[in-house]
Scaffold this active site. Structure first.
Site, PDB file in Angstrom:
ATOM      1  N   ASN A  69      44.954  40.592  55.403  1.00 19.36           N
ATOM      2  CA  ASN A  69      45.845  41.477  54.642  1.00 19.36           C
ATOM      3  C   ASN A  69      45.050  42.580  53.983  1.00 19.36           C
ATOM      4  O   ASN A  69      43.874  42.430  53.651  1.00 19.36           O
ATOM      5  CB  ASN A  69      46.659  40.692  53.603  1.00 19.36           C
ATOM      6  CG  ASN A  69      45.947  40.566  52.280  1.00 19.36           C
ATOM      7  OD1 ASN A  69      45.993  41.466  51.445  1.00 19.36           O
ATOM      8  ND2 ASN A  69      45.263  39.448  52.084  1.00 19.36           N
ATOM      9  N   GLY A  72      46.071  46.082  49.144  1.00 17.80           N
ATOM     10  CA  GLY A  72      45.517  47.180  48.349  1.00 17.80           C
ATOM     11  C   GLY A  72      46.062  47.220  46.933  1.00 17.80           C
ATOM     12  O   GLY A  72      46.228  48.292  46.352  1.00 17.80           O
ATOM     13  N   CYS A 130      36.632  44.029  43.080  1.00 22.21           N
ATOM     14  CA  CYS A 130      36.758  45.486  43.092  1.00 22.21           C
ATOM     15  C   CYS A 130      35.354  46.073  43.146  1.00 22.21           C
ATOM     16  O   CYS A 130      34.392  45.424  42.757  1.00 22.21           O
ATOM     17  CB  CYS A 130      37.517  45.985  41.872  1.00 22.21           C
ATOM     18  SG  CYS A 130      36.686  45.694  40.326  1.00 22.21           S
ATOM     19  N   GLY A 288      48.114  29.780  48.526  1.00 18.10           N
ATOM     20  CA  GLY A 288      48.331  31.209  48.773  1.00 18.10           C
ATOM     21  C   GLY A 288      49.227  31.476  49.965  1.00 18.10           C
ATOM     22  O   GLY A 288      50.455  31.415  49.878  1.00 18.10           O
TER      23      GLY A 288
HETATM   24  C1  LIG Z   1      49.018  38.961  51.039  1.00 18.52           C
HETATM   25  C2  LIG Z   1      47.977  38.505  50.056  1.00 18.52           C
HETATM   26  C3  LIG Z   1      47.833  39.173  48.849  1.00 18.52           C
HETATM   27  C4  LIG Z   1      46.861  38.750  47.930  1.00 18.52           C
HETATM   28  N1  LIG Z   1      46.757  39.408  46.747  1.00 18.52           N
HETATM   29  C5  LIG Z   1      45.855  38.976  45.829  1.00 18.52           C
HETATM   30  C6  LIG Z   1      45.792  39.585  44.558  1.00 18.52           C
HETATM   31  O1  LIG Z   1      46.579  40.465  44.220  1.00 18.52           O
HETATM   32  N2  LIG Z   1      44.818  39.151  43.715  1.00 18.52           N
HETATM   33  C7  LIG Z   1      43.961  38.147  44.015  1.00 18.52           C
HETATM   34  O2  LIG Z   1      43.114  37.775  43.190  1.00 18.52           O
HETATM   35  N3  LIG Z   1      44.023  37.514  45.215  1.00 18.52           N
HETATM   36  C8  LIG Z   1      44.951  37.906  46.108  1.00 18.52           C
HETATM   37  N4  LIG Z   1      45.050  37.259  47.302  1.00 18.52           N
HETATM   38  C9  LIG Z   1      44.153  36.128  47.592  1.00 18.52           C
HETATM   39  C10 LIG Z   1      44.837  34.781  47.303  1.00 18.52           C
HETATM   40  O3  LIG Z   1      45.142  34.669  45.932  1.00 18.52           O
HETATM   41  C11 LIG Z   1      43.939  33.592  47.716  1.00 18.52           C
HETATM   42  O4  LIG Z   1      42.800  33.586  46.907  1.00 18.52           O
HETATM   43  C12 LIG Z   1      43.522  33.668  49.181  1.00 18.52           C
HETATM   44  O5  LIG Z   1      44.560  34.149  49.989  1.00 18.52           O
HETATM   45  C13 LIG Z   1      43.055  32.320  49.716  1.00 18.52           C
HETATM   46  O6  LIG Z   1      44.081  31.354  49.685  1.00 18.52           O
HETATM   47  P1  LIG Z   1      45.051  31.063  50.962  1.00 18.52           P
HETATM   48  O7  LIG Z   1      44.161  30.862  52.162  1.00 18.52           O
HETATM   49  O8  LIG Z   1      45.802  29.816  50.565  1.00 18.52           O
HETATM   50  O9  LIG Z   1      45.932  32.228  51.114  1.00 18.52           O
HETATM   51  C14 LIG Z   1      46.022  37.649  48.233  1.00 18.52           C
HETATM   52  C15 LIG Z   1      46.175  36.982  49.453  1.00 18.52           C
HETATM   53  C16 LIG Z   1      47.139  37.382  50.358  1.00 18.52           C
HETATM   54  C17 LIG Z   1      47.279  36.618  51.644  1.00 18.52           C
END
Ligand SMILES: Cc1cc2nc3c(=O)[nH]c(=O)nc-3n(C[C@H](O)[C@H](O)[C@H](O)COP(=O)(O)O)c2cc1C
Length: 331
Positions: A69, A72, A130, A288
């Site tokens: 993903n 942004g 960041c 997530g």
């Molecule tokens: C679509 C999407 C958006 C995400 N947005 C953020 C975010 O805004 N801030 C953040 O710290 N992590 C963000 N993450 C990371 C998730 O919080 C998580 O740490 C990561 O996806 C790993 O977990 P998962 O494999 O269960 O998705 C995002 C992940 C995805 C897939």
């Protein structure tokens, strides 16, 4: 019933299953699919000081076993969240943890101070994916944080580093936030480092109450026909089952060197995945990508953990923490 309660910093959560930042919106979007009070805690999508429209589409690309993903950091901005979303979230008895990203220690401190004064917020998670602009090292490194719509520079120039890739920069951010809040403070680390231990220790020394391990892995996917990125930006963050073994290892590697709890994240889809993380030393987990597949995934995982504990005659979740059996898998 087994006791699933867990203490993270000053907070006692009803169970150890949180929803991960950016995968559960501001929480309100999911209320028709899951009761928020069934969650261990809710982590909001990352908020920035001012609203952001995020990267150009496409923002998602499917890879053989995970999802890339490049959202942004699209978000409504901290102030709008506090004014429009938080009052609605207060109606639910769920711990709300606000994820924030500041572009400098000063900006972050102001944001955290503002959150600290708000009613109905239990904690703050620092998204440190960041770019380290204060070091003047350039623009974006991918994942959720960096402005990766700007292509990476040729390798002859130094590659940009994220705050979370640098122990000192991580400590400076955590310290700035710590000075402004007595609420639960979680530092979310990036897995894209050679050695997480010094960064984890730096975050702990700077005052973090807990660590999230971790975020997505920076990745790319190119279309050979068009020679373009499959994402609107060049790089993105890989999440989902593909990263579970990698994140699990990082939790196992990091947890023993800090006294503060580690929240494990990466590829948790079912209860047994969460149990793996507890065995590796995580005190709680964040779900997530699975939320996109099943909006009530977190609730199902909590139920599954209960069933697992009953089957294994465990009375409290802490009995699983770090409880790896090191015998060979061969009988
Ligand atoms: C679509 C999407 C958006 C995400 N947005 C953020 C975010 O805004 N801030 C953040 O710290 N992590 C963000 N993450 C990371 C998730 O919080 C998580 O740490 C990561 O996806 C790993 O977990 P998962 O494999 O269960 O998705 C995002 C992940 C995805 C897939």
């Amino acid at each position: 019933m087994p006791d699933l309660r867990v203490k993270i910093g000053s907070l006692t959560l009803p169970n150890p299953v949180l929803v991960a930042a950016g995968t559960f919106g501001y929480g309100l979007e999911f209320t028709s699919a899951i009761r928020l009070d069934h969650l261990g805690a809710l982590i909001t999508k990352t908020l920035t000081a001012t609203p952001r429209s995020g990267h150009l589409p496409p923002r998602l690309a499917v890879t053989p076993s995970g999802m890339l993903n490049s959202v942004g950091l699209q978000n409504i901005g901290l102030e709008a969240f506090l004014e429009t979303k938080l009052p609605q979230l207060r109606r639910y008895s769920v711990a709300v943890i606000v994820s924030v990203l500041g572009e400098s220690a000063k900006e972050l401190a102001e944001m955290v101070g503002r959150i600290d004064r708000a009613d109905g917020v239990s904690g703050v998670e620092l998204n440190m994916s960041c770019p380290n602009l204060e070091e003047g090292q350039g623009t974006g490194g991918g994942g959720q944080g960096g402005d990766s719509s700007i292509p990476l520079p040729p390798v002859s120039r130094p590659l940009p580093r994220l705050i979370a890739q640098d122990a000192e920069a991580t400590a400076a951010m955590v310290q700035a936030a710590r000075a402004k809040t007595s609420k639960l403070l979680i530092a979310k680390l990036s897995p894209d480092v050679t050695d997480l231990r010094p960064i984890a220790r730096a975050a702990e020394r700077a005052g973090a109450d807990a660590l999230s391990v971790g975020n997505t892995f920076i990745g790319m996917s190119l279309d050979p026909e068009t020679r373009r990125s499959r994402l609107g930006s060049l790089t993105g963050g890989l999440s989902g089952p593909a990263i579970r073994p990698l994140s699990l290892y990082r939790v196992w590697y990091t947890a023993p060197v800090v006294r503060i709890p580690v929240i494990g994240a990466g590829g948790i889809v079912q209860a047994k995945d969460a149990v793996e993380y507890f065995l590796a030393g995580a005190k709680a987990v964040a779900v997530g990508t699975a939320n996109f597949v099943r909006p009530d995934a977190a609730r199902q995982i909590v139920h599954g953990i209960e069933r697992y504990m009953i089957r294994h005659k465990l009375s409290a979740i802490h009995e699983l923490y770090g409880a790896i059996d090191f015998h060979s898998p061969w009988p």
